[in-house]
Motif scaffolding. Structure first.
Motif, PDB file in Angstrom:
ATOM      1  N   ASN A 133       0.819  -1.210   0.000  1.00 10.99           N
ATOM      2  CA  ASN A 133       0.000   0.000   0.000  1.00 10.99           C
ATOM      3  C   ASN A 133       0.855   1.263   0.000  1.00 10.99           C
ATOM      4  O   ASN A 133       1.845   1.350   0.732  1.00 10.99           O
ATOM      5  N   ASP A 134       0.459   2.236  -0.798  1.00 14.66           N
ATOM      6  CA  ASP A 134       1.039   3.580  -0.772  1.00 14.66           C
ATOM      7  C   ASP A 134       2.565   3.576  -0.835  1.00 14.66           C
ATOM      8  O   ASP A 134       3.248   4.286  -0.098  1.00 14.66           O
ATOM      9  N   TYR A 135       3.093   2.769  -1.750  1.00 14.40           N
ATOM     10  CA  TYR A 135       4.542   2.707  -1.920  1.00 14.40           C
ATOM     11  C   TYR A 135       5.111   4.073  -2.275  1.00 14.40           C
ATOM     12  O   TYR A 135       6.261   4.395  -1.926  1.00 14.40           O
ATOM     13  N   HIS A 136       4.319   4.896  -2.939  1.00  8.86           N
ATOM     14  CA  HIS A 136       4.802   6.202  -3.384  1.00  8.86           C
ATOM     15  C   HIS A 136       5.219   7.102  -2.228  1.00  8.86           C
ATOM     16  O   HIS A 136       6.050   7.997  -2.414  1.00  8.86           O
ATOM     17  N   ASN A 137       4.657   6.881  -1.041  1.00  9.35           N
ATOM     18  CA  ASN A 137       5.053   7.726   0.088  1.00  9.35           C
ATOM     19  C   ASN A 137       6.514   7.535   0.448  1.00  9.35           C
ATOM     20  O   ASN A 137       7.211   8.484   0.825  1.00  9.35           O
ATOM     21  N   ALA A 138       7.012   6.319   0.308  1.00  8.81           N
ATOM     22  CA  ALA A 138       8.419   6.048   0.642  1.00  8.81           C
ATOM     23  C   ALA A 138       9.352   6.314  -0.523  1.00  8.81           C
ATOM     24  O   ALA A 138      10.535   6.582  -0.321  1.00  8.81           O
ATOM     25  N   SER A 139       8.828   6.268  -1.746  1.00  8.88           N
ATOM     26  CA  SER A 139       9.679   6.283  -2.939  1.00  8.88           C
ATOM     27  C   SER A 139       9.552   7.555  -3.759  1.00  8.88           C
ATOM     28  O   SER A 139       8.476   7.872  -4.283  1.00  8.88           O
ATOM     29  N   VAL A 140      10.649   8.265  -3.928  1.00  2.00           N
ATOM     30  CA  VAL A 140      10.682   9.440  -4.806  1.00  2.00           C
ATOM     31  C   VAL A 140      10.435   9.015  -6.254  1.00  2.00           C
ATOM     32  O   VAL A 140       9.713   9.678  -7.003  1.00  2.00           O
ATOM     33  N   SER A 314      -2.059  18.719   5.425  1.00  3.20           N
ATOM     34  CA  SER A 314      -1.020  17.702   5.331  1.00  3.20           C
ATOM     35  C   SER A 314       0.294  18.287   4.843  1.00  3.20           C
ATOM     36  O   SER A 314       0.313  19.296   4.127  1.00  3.20           O
ATOM     37  N   GLN A 315       1.391  17.634   5.206  1.00  6.98           N
ATOM     38  CA  GLN A 315       2.679  17.934   4.605  1.00  6.98           C
ATOM     39  C   GLN A 315       2.587  17.519   3.134  1.00  6.98           C
ATOM     40  O   GLN A 315       2.227  16.387   2.829  1.00  6.98           O
ATOM     41  N   THR A 316       2.898  18.436   2.224  1.00  9.20           N
ATOM     42  CA  THR A 316       2.618  18.206   0.805  1.00  9.20           C
ATOM     43  C   THR A 316       3.842  18.480  -0.053  1.00  9.20           C
ATOM     44  O   THR A 316       4.548  19.470   0.161  1.00  9.20           O
ATOM     45  N   SER A 317       4.082  17.596  -1.015  1.00  4.93           N
ATOM     46  CA  SER A 317       5.091  17.847  -2.043  1.00  4.93           C
ATOM     47  C   SER A 317       4.382  17.946  -3.383  1.00  4.93           C
ATOM     48  O   SER A 317       3.260  17.445  -3.549  1.00  4.93           O
ATOM     49  N   TYR A 318       5.031  18.596  -4.336  1.00  7.91           N
ATOM     50  CA  TYR A 318       4.409  18.807  -5.650  1.00  7.91           C
ATOM     51  C   TYR A 318       5.339  18.279  -6.740  1.00  7.91           C
ATOM     52  O   TYR A 318       6.530  18.618  -6.773  1.00  7.91           O
ATOM     53  N   TYR A 319       4.788  17.457  -7.601  1.00  7.82           N
ATOM     54  CA  TYR A 319       5.503  16.918  -8.741  1.00  7.82           C
ATOM     55  C   TYR A 319       4.690  17.228  -9.992  1.00  7.82           C
ATOM     56  O   TYR A 319       3.559  16.755 -10.136  1.00  7.82           O
ATOM     57  N   ASN A 320       5.269  18.048 -10.882  1.00  5.77           N
ATOM     58  CA  ASN A 320       4.550  18.474 -12.082  1.00  5.77           C
ATOM     59  C   ASN A 320       3.167  19.026 -11.751  1.00  5.77           C
ATOM     60  O   ASN A 320       2.196  18.803 -12.480  1.00  5.77           O
ATOM     61  N   GLY A 321       3.099  19.740 -10.634  1.00  9.53           N
ATOM     62  CA  GLY A 321       1.852  20.372 -10.226  1.00  9.53           C
ATOM     63  C   GLY A 321       0.880  19.462  -9.506  1.00  9.53           C
ATOM     64  O   GLY A 321      -0.208  19.896  -9.109  1.00  9.53           O
ATOM     65  N   VAL A 322       1.239  18.195  -9.309  1.00  5.16           N
ATOM     66  CA  VAL A 322       0.377  17.236  -8.612  1.00  5.16           C
ATOM     67  C   VAL A 322       0.691  17.273  -7.121  1.00  5.16           C
ATOM     68  O   VAL A 322       1.847  17.125  -6.715  1.00  5.16           O
ATOM     69  N   ALA A 323      -0.335  17.462  -6.302  1.00  2.04           N
ATOM     70  CA  ALA A 323      -0.157  17.458  -4.852  1.00  2.04           C
ATOM     71  C   ALA A 323      -0.065  16.018  -4.359  1.00  2.04           C
ATOM     72  O   ALA A 323      -0.945  15.194  -4.663  1.00  2.04           O
ATOM     73  N   ILE A 324       0.986  15.717  -3.607  1.00  2.00           N
ATOM     74  CA  ILE A 324       1.156  14.382  -3.028  1.00  2.00           C
ATOM     75  C   ILE A 324       1.362  14.554  -1.529  1.00  2.00           C
ATOM     76  O   ILE A 324       2.322  15.190  -1.088  1.00  2.00           O
ATOM     77  N   ILE A 336      12.082   7.866   1.877  1.00  2.00           N
ATOM     78  CA  ILE A 336      13.266   7.164   2.380  1.00  2.00           C
ATOM     79  C   ILE A 336      13.986   6.415   1.249  1.00  2.00           C
ATOM     80  O   ILE A 336      15.196   6.186   1.312  1.00  2.00           O
ATOM     81  N   ILE A 337      13.249   6.050   0.211  1.00  2.06           N
ATOM     82  CA  ILE A 337      13.846   5.407  -0.966  1.00  2.06           C
ATOM     83  C   ILE A 337      14.030   6.502  -2.010  1.00  2.06           C
ATOM     84  O   ILE A 337      13.094   6.886  -2.712  1.00  2.06           O
ATOM     85  N   ALA A 338      15.228   7.034  -2.084  1.00  2.00           N
ATOM     86  CA  ALA A 338      15.449   8.311  -2.780  1.00  2.00           C
ATOM     87  C   ALA A 338      16.232   8.222  -4.083  1.00  2.00           C
ATOM     88  O   ALA A 338      16.569   9.241  -4.671  1.00  2.00           O
ATOM     89  N   LYS A 339      16.509   7.022  -4.585  1.00  2.00           N
ATOM     90  CA  LYS A 339      17.284   6.916  -5.819  1.00  2.00           C
ATOM     91  C   LYS A 339      16.605   7.623  -6.989  1.00  2.00           C
ATOM     92  O   LYS A 339      17.272   8.079  -7.919  1.00  2.00           O
TER      93      LYS A 339
END
Length: 345
Positions: A133-140, A314-324, A336-339
């Motif tokens: 579940n929600d792998y994207h939270n850990a992975s850039v 929420s703490q929010t990051s933006y990728y190409n204008g998408v709120a995550i 945490i997985i930042a490669k």
């Protein structure tokens, strides 16, 4: 005794009330629908967003297909090496699962409640019936894949200019999930503001349990769960997920909508409407994987923060204008997985 009688007769009472009140056809509130789902020209929809002229597909053509069928396939729109890198990350994560607090569901192990990866045996995570579940939270890298400009361009037109990617799932094998629609379970503040993407991380084989779907089923009357309307709530809804699936198969047959199976390739993306009836076919060859990254999207209006966020924002990051939104229950392992920071096209 009174409590016992209430518990015994509560469900029959509500069932009787449901049937006596007459069955009503339910649907999304028209006034809340994304513009593409309203009866307005597509030219007006396109005016509401800034369209990239260099897209590798015709956006208006894809929107017209989406409006009619409830899904689109965007061909060869993602860098394949990103997808290879993402799956390599997943394998490393499972190999070192004891380090991670992200959760998973595994059939016949913890299939009724999420559990941290570190508490699930590695062989269970590698087998059929497992999903992370929600792998994207850990992975850039996962964040970059789910918010690729080609995917975002279509989603902004299909939903609204301000969107959020708010949930994701990783599968190694087909889910083999029965017929369902997403909106009753993957709930958004506005039920009609929901879309999903299936991003195959390998070419899909017909015996691997490919995704099946019913084109145009997003337009059908919505199932009435009783008491909770079109949304399912455990312990409150009168009807079960299995009954929901039976309804969908029957109503699609009633309207002459035939089931189709999708075989797409790595680099393609399937995007489907929150109301599209779909599921996972049976795995005919258990040696075949169907590595997948499934992402759910909504609008910022409907989903202004993480679904588990107890605070106002929420703490929010933006990728190409998408709120995550960061997962408030596991902030220490966000990114945490930042490669993926170094991935380039």
């Amino acid at each position: 005794m009174i409590a016992f009688l209430k518990n015994t007769f509560r469900r029959p009472y509500f069932l009787a009330k449901h049937y006596l009140s007459g069955t009503k056809e339910l649907d999304f509130d028209y006034d809340t629908l994304p513009l593409v789902d309203q009866n307005i020209p597509l030219e007006e929809v396109l005016k509401s967003i800034q369209v990239d002229e260099n897209l590798p597909f015709d956006l208006k053509e894809k929107l017209a297909f989406w409006r009619e069928n409830g899904y689109v396939v965007l061909e060869n729109v993602l860098p394949k090496h990103w997808l290879d890198n993402l799956w390599e990350e997943v394998e490393e994560t499972i190999e070192n699962h004891e380090k991670y607090n992200m959760t998973a569901l595994v059939y016949q192990f913890n299939n009724t409640k999420d559990a941290p990866l570190k508490s699930i045996p590695k062989e269970k995570l590698q087998g059929i019936g497992a999903r992370i579940n929600d792998y994207h939270n850990a992975s850039v890298g996962a964040k970059k894949v789910m918010s690729h400009p080609n995917v975002v361009a279509f989603l902004k037109a299909a939903l609204a200019p301000e969107i959020t990617a708010f949930q994701s799932l990783i599968f190694k094998y087909s889910s083999q999930q029965g017929t369902h629609q997403d909106y009753p379970w993957v709930t958004s503040g506005i039920p009609s503001h929901l879309a999903a993407a299936w991003i195959p991380l390998e070419d899909v084989h017909p015996d691997s349990g490919p995704l099946f779907y019913y084109p145009g089923s997003h337009k059908l009357p919505k199932f009435n769960f009783g008491r909770t309307g079109i949304l399912y709530k455990h312990g409150m809804s009168l009807f079960s997920p299995d009954q929901f699936g039976v309804y969908l198969d029957k109503i699609c047959a009633k309207f002459g909508i035939q089931k189709k199976v999708l075989l797409i390739k790595k680099g393609d993306v399937l995007i489907w409407h929150g109301g599209l009836a779909h599921g996972g076919s049976r795995i005919n060859n258990p040696l075949l994987t169907r590595k997948s990254f499934v992402c759910h999207y909504s609008t910022v209006e409907a989903q202004p923060k993480h679904r588990w966020e107890p605070n106002a924002k929420s703490q929010t990051s933006y990728y190409n204008g998408v709120a995550i939104y960061a997962n408030p229950s596991n902030l220490e392992q966000e990114d945490i997985i930042a490669k993926g920071k170094d991935w380039t096209e």
